[in-house]
Design a protein around this motif. Sequence first.
Motif, mmCIF file in Angstrom:
data_model
loop_
_atom_site.group_PDB
_atom_site.id
_atom_site.type_symbol
_atom_site.label_atom_id
_atom_site.label_comp_id
_atom_site.label_asym_id
_atom_site.label_seq_id
_atom_site.Cartn_x
_atom_site.Cartn_y
_atom_site.Cartn_z
ATOM 1 N N ASP A 47 0.821 -1.216 0.000
ATOM 2 C CA ASP A 47 0.000 0.000 0.000
ATOM 3 C C ASP A 47 0.855 1.267 0.000
ATOM 4 O O ASP A 47 0.450 2.295 -0.546
ATOM 5 N N HIS A 48 2.022 1.172 0.624
ATOM 6 C CA HIS A 48 2.957 2.308 0.583
ATOM 7 C C HIS A 48 3.330 2.641 -0.864
ATOM 8 O O HIS A 48 3.355 3.809 -1.276
ATOM 9 N N LEU A 49 3.566 1.576 -1.634
ATOM 10 C CA LEU A 49 3.933 1.769 -3.039
ATOM 11 C C LEU A 49 2.755 2.333 -3.830
ATOM 12 O O LEU A 49 2.923 3.223 -4.668
ATOM 13 N N VAL A 50 1.572 1.776 -3.546
ATOM 14 C CA VAL A 50 0.380 2.246 -4.255
ATOM 15 C C VAL A 50 0.160 3.735 -3.956
ATOM 16 O O VAL A 50 -0.104 4.531 -4.860
ATOM 17 N N GLU A 51 0.299 4.104 -2.715
ATOM 18 C CA GLU A 51 0.086 5.497 -2.328
ATOM 19 C C GLU A 51 1.065 6.420 -3.061
ATOM 20 O O GLU A 51 0.700 7.503 -3.526
ATOM 21 N N LEU A 52 2.294 5.957 -3.181
ATOM 22 C CA LEU A 52 3.315 6.764 -3.853
ATOM 23 C C LEU A 52 3.055 6.872 -5.359
ATOM 24 O O LEU A 52 3.444 7.847 -6.001
ATOM 25 N N GLY A 53 2.395 5.859 -5.912
ATOM 26 C CA GLY A 53 2.103 5.873 -7.350
ATOM 27 C C GLY A 53 2.973 4.928 -8.156
ATOM 28 O O GLY A 53 3.049 5.017 -9.383
ATOM 29 N N ILE A 54 3.609 3.992 -7.447
ATOM 30 C CA ILE A 54 4.537 3.050 -8.095
ATOM 31 C C ILE A 54 3.781 2.049 -8.973
ATOM 32 O O ILE A 54 2.723 1.552 -8.585
ATOM 33 N N THR A 55 4.379 1.719 -10.141
ATOM 34 C CA THR A 55 3.749 0.728 -11.018
ATOM 35 C C THR A 55 4.701 -0.395 -11.432
ATOM 36 O O THR A 55 4.372 -1.205 -12.302
ATOM 37 N N GLY A 56 5.870 -0.427 -10.806
ATOM 38 C CA GLY A 56 6.806 -1.523 -11.089
ATOM 39 C C GLY A 56 7.778 -1.694 -9.937
ATOM 40 O O GLY A 56 8.256 -0.711 -9.374
ATOM 41 N N ILE A 57 8.047 -2.950 -9.556
ATOM 42 C CA ILE A 57 9.072 -3.208 -8.538
ATOM 43 C C ILE A 57 10.244 -3.902 -9.211
ATOM 44 O O ILE A 57 10.068 -4.851 -9.978
ATOM 45 N N TYR A 58 11.440 -3.396 -8.929
ATOM 46 C CA TYR A 58 12.645 -4.119 -9.331
ATOM 47 C C TYR A 58 13.273 -4.690 -8.059
ATOM 48 O O TYR A 58 13.683 -3.937 -7.183
ATOM 49 N N PHE A 59 13.285 -6.035 -7.977
ATOM 50 C CA PHE A 59 13.902 -6.713 -6.846
ATOM 51 C C PHE A 59 15.351 -7.060 -7.152
ATOM 52 O O PHE A 59 15.623 -7.709 -8.173
ATOM 53 N N THR A 60 16.285 -6.708 -6.270
ATOM 54 C CA THR A 60 17.616 -7.302 -6.386
ATOM 55 C C THR A 60 17.442 -8.790 -6.060
ATOM 56 O O THR A 60 16.363 -9.211 -5.650
ATOM 57 N N PRO A 61 18.481 -9.632 -6.251
ATOM 58 C CA PRO A 61 18.249 -11.089 -6.326
ATOM 59 C C PRO A 61 17.476 -11.704 -5.165
ATOM 60 O O PRO A 61 17.642 -11.302 -4.012
ATOM 61 N N ILE A 62 16.667 -12.673 -5.514
ATOM 62 C CA ILE A 62 15.829 -13.363 -4.515
ATOM 63 C C ILE A 62 16.131 -14.859 -4.470
ATOM 64 O O ILE A 62 15.536 -15.589 -3.692
ATOM 65 N N PHE A 63 17.063 -15.312 -5.334
ATOM 66 C CA PHE A 63 17.307 -16.756 -5.378
ATOM 67 C C PHE A 63 18.256 -17.178 -4.248
ATOM 68 O O PHE A 63 18.962 -16.367 -3.663
ATOM 69 N N LYS A 64 18.233 -18.474 -4.004
ATOM 70 C CA LYS A 64 19.023 -19.034 -2.914
ATOM 71 C C LYS A 64 20.491 -18.614 -3.045
ATOM 72 O O LYS A 64 21.125 -18.819 -4.086
ATOM 73 N N ALA A 65 20.999 -18.006 -1.983
ATOM 74 C CA ALA A 65 22.375 -17.530 -1.997
ATOM 75 C C ALA A 65 22.867 -17.415 -0.571
ATOM 76 O O ALA A 65 22.092 -17.557 0.386
#
Lengths: 561, 561
Positions: A182-200
């Motif tokens: 909801d924080h992102l929605v409030e700000l107006g964000i329409t895309g998330i870029y995640f740094t890596p999420i794979f097992k490491a």
Amino acid sequence: MLREAIYHRPKNNYAYAYDEETLHILLQTKKNDVEKVSLIYGDPYDWQDEKWNYKSSEMIKSGSTMEYDFWFATVKPEFRRMRYGFHCSDDKESIIYTERGYFEEVPADTAYYFCFPYLNKADVFTPPSWVKDTVWYQIFPERFGNGDPSINPEGTLEWGSTDPTPTNFFGGDFQGVIDHLDHLVELGITGIYFTPIFKAYSNHKYDTIDYMEIDPQFGDKETFRRLVKESHKRGIRVMLDAVFNHSGYYFPPFQDVLKNQENSTYKDWFHIWDYPVTPEPKPNYDTFAFVGSMPKLNTDNPVVKDYLLKVARYWIEDFDIDGWRLDVANEVDHAFWREFRSVVKDAKPDAYILGEIWHDSMPWLQGDQFDAVMNYPFTNGAIDYFGKNEMSAENFASSITNVLHMYPKHVNEVAFNLLDSHDTPRILTLANGNLDRVKLLYLFQLSFIGSPCIYYGDEIGMAGGQDPGCRACMEWDETNQNRDLFEFVKGLIELRKLEPVFGNHADFRMVEANNDQNYIVYEKFHADKTLIFILNNSMDPIQVNLGQYGPCNEWKLEDMS
Amino acid sequence: MLREAIYHRPKNNYAYAYDEETLHILLQTKKNDVEKVSLIYGDPYDWQDEKWNYKSSEMIKSGSTMEYDFWFATVKPEFRRMRYGFHCSDDKESIIYTERGYFEEVPADTAYYFCFPYLNKADVFTPPSWVKDTVWYQIFPERFGNGDPSINPEGTLEWGSTDPTPTNFFGGDFQGVIDHLDHLVELGITGIYFTPIFKAYSNHKYDTIDYMEIDPQFGDKETFRRLVKESHKRGIRVMLDAVFNHSGYYFPPFQDVLKNQENSTYKDWFHIWDYPVTPEPKPNYDTFAFVGSMPKLNTDNPVVKDYLLKVARYWIEDFDIDGWRLDVANEVDHAFWREFRSVVKDAKPDAYILGEIWHDSMPWLQGDQFDAVMNYPFTNGAIDYFGKNEMSAENFASSITNVLHMYPKHVNEVAFNLLDSHDTPRILTLANGNLDRVKLLYLFQLSFIGSPCIYYGDEIGMAGGQDPGCRACMEWDETNQNRDLFEFVKGLIELRKLEPVFGNHADFRMVEANNDQNYIVYEKFHADKTLIFILNNSMDPIQVNLGQYGPCNEWKLEDMS
């Protein structure tokens, strides 16, 4: 006229197919040297009475750097073929510039001209259209939100209880992201870029152990699937980070090589110089930089290629992600990226392919490899001028004009415009704590051509130096957040959506750069609408005569929040 | 120094991987402006005491055009990564040129420099090595030899009995080529380029009816297989002409479209604007030029793609041909050519892929599409200077230096250097009948960098104007052949083989161009051997001081024949 400064070469940023029927043609000349440039052009096979049937059309000056002027023209050749030259003139002389050099008269032979042989639909660069209207938010998952303490890794510290270090953990996870969408929605964000999420192994996860598994500290596949769904529900697209240049030290194939050496079935997965393979005292295999724990993958090996392409397809098809950001993209071979594009676009035709390249990236942006690169040339200029106030207004105008002329227009429109990231100090820190400078940075970024990205926490005034400083836990206590800054950024994003000319549906041109008073003026324009931006980069009030831009209405940004 | 004339951009002819471990770096500056250029370079990750560990190495001036000097350096970066800049100096100033512009001091931050991110083996342009030592012979099969009158097409005229017209036939065939292979062997030929041999209506066969069948006037598949075998036996490779941009009018899929219109299963094989499809009065579909009988093929249609790629593979796998020359190559989409390369190289890794492009061809010569293009920029200069004597020595030297700097060195080494073809007047005619000029042309062509091609009959002094004049029957009566010219050409080809520095295993540099006396001097050099060529293009004797080139021995070409 200074002939030596005149430059044009077809099929890059100087001549390209903008869409299935439109060519863009550009010419470089010395700054303030040529008064008028006309494009001479026609179909190579269109002759009448043994004379070539050409047209002439005046080009517009689209920008100037410290050294050059750039001239621009749009043409829709009826039969999608074109020969062309440039008629350059000033008050003293008039010359025709062609592929065969300079002439005083228009050459009769079409063979002399520059050639855009055929505008084939298959070769048109077609980035996903949604990216033009996306505002990104970069999340470093270990530090955004701890929504499920039950999966905290061993030794997890209390959220925000201490400064980030290269090795500590705060238990950020997917549930934490879902909780704060909801924080992102409030700000107006329409895309998330995640740094890596794979097992490491590390907290940054750039040292992949398994490209097919989520790191258990973030959650499981079901949680990730839910995160993507919840994001999509809110109109937010999701991009993951693909670290395909190198694996981590604990990647099983590399461990197998260390264990079985020459007998390992994985020995051709890497670039090994000699045996026994060892990371100490110096690795005897290709690595990222000189880091023995990041062995470079052999992306020319068909088995490795198949594996990585399977990874690329899997997360799109099974989890519906919308894009891949490619780590150290320019150190991997072009041939691999061509196959990667074909697999990704087959799985999802409008997926976004974003390469991490810090330098001039034209060779990757021809339509056969990436859709965009991380636009560091934009970043550098913006930070040096607005952030640090260490660059003159004229130099900034020059560098930004150069950025816009380095690539084709449709490449610029989807460029990933970041101000900072997990790899740099945060903008508030770069701006020496000056919030006005941060606001100028956001105003410029969010009114510029491209797809802007906000680094998590910057929008509420988080500070932090070079890694690990810039990777602190997100501040969720509103009393510690700078809500004024948040509202300012939110307002700009709203404007971007409400007014396409403010956003990414316009042309951009630097109008003025004043070194003495330290301000710049630029315009965004489309059809009959023009917006004039006057950005005062000094600490003092400035006096600008608005009348010179014709009759215009004033927008008050301060009214917004 | 004139900054506006300085130019460099990585990953084209200015910075490229010459082989798996070597980079070539070039810089353009204004002619006679900069006195010395040094390359500043190093591994981006190689730091010591917080300082970048760079080296500096003086670049050599590799050539000059009317406007520019070119500077060249070779580097073998130990870890195959490089950041670099250029230190330019004259007696007044000294500047460092980088991706971020000009600096007075060497920038400390490697991010400022130009970047060659990684020399990946998969991206190295690797043309077939045999092409470097091949001397080609172009055969227009209808006019080379009639060895089997039993398959003469209807209305065949007696060999050489009359002038060629756009529509007459003389019965040239494969048996005629086989019968005369000894002529090629005697001359020293090691490759034949055949204009089209597939089933077609015209005498030139560029209007293909069936890409999988030999035109019956040339023989059958067995005869063709024998021709390839007999050629190979004599060390001669065979290249065919692929007309994939457009089909002929009588190509069954196009006939089907004309017949069944919108109901044709082949309607997506072409680019049809509206129905009913008709070639008259003007074609309402894409064509080659405006020729209704040459409908452009839709190479973006997977079915068409499969068909043409099957053709490409078939003639290699079943008949062992060694290369494909691609007609109107630049009007077909790049995506198609990438797949074409992959199929061809899979069928025969050292097959030669030669595109017909008359203009600057860098976009096709990056390693992912063609091995070479027909080098018309070379042709134009040579013909205008030696052939027609219509260009000054300085302009010629400039144009040839430009040709050599347009592309990477290994691209130049396999460029298809023709002087004329079935599409131009013959060289003797271009030279207004002057045999000395023809000899100069051959001397220049056969001592230049690249893979030279002789158009059938030129070597025995045949004349002929623009098509159809240049397509006369080969003269087999020795008493009508210019045997002196033949021996001259044969001698040059021998020299090319005997002396690698005369041939294609050397560097080339223009040394002098004298407009007043109308001569040029160039050198070929490799290791400790240098050959100096002095070509007098005037009708008068010239006086050149050989002493300026140091102690040297003289080769007497006239002793050869």
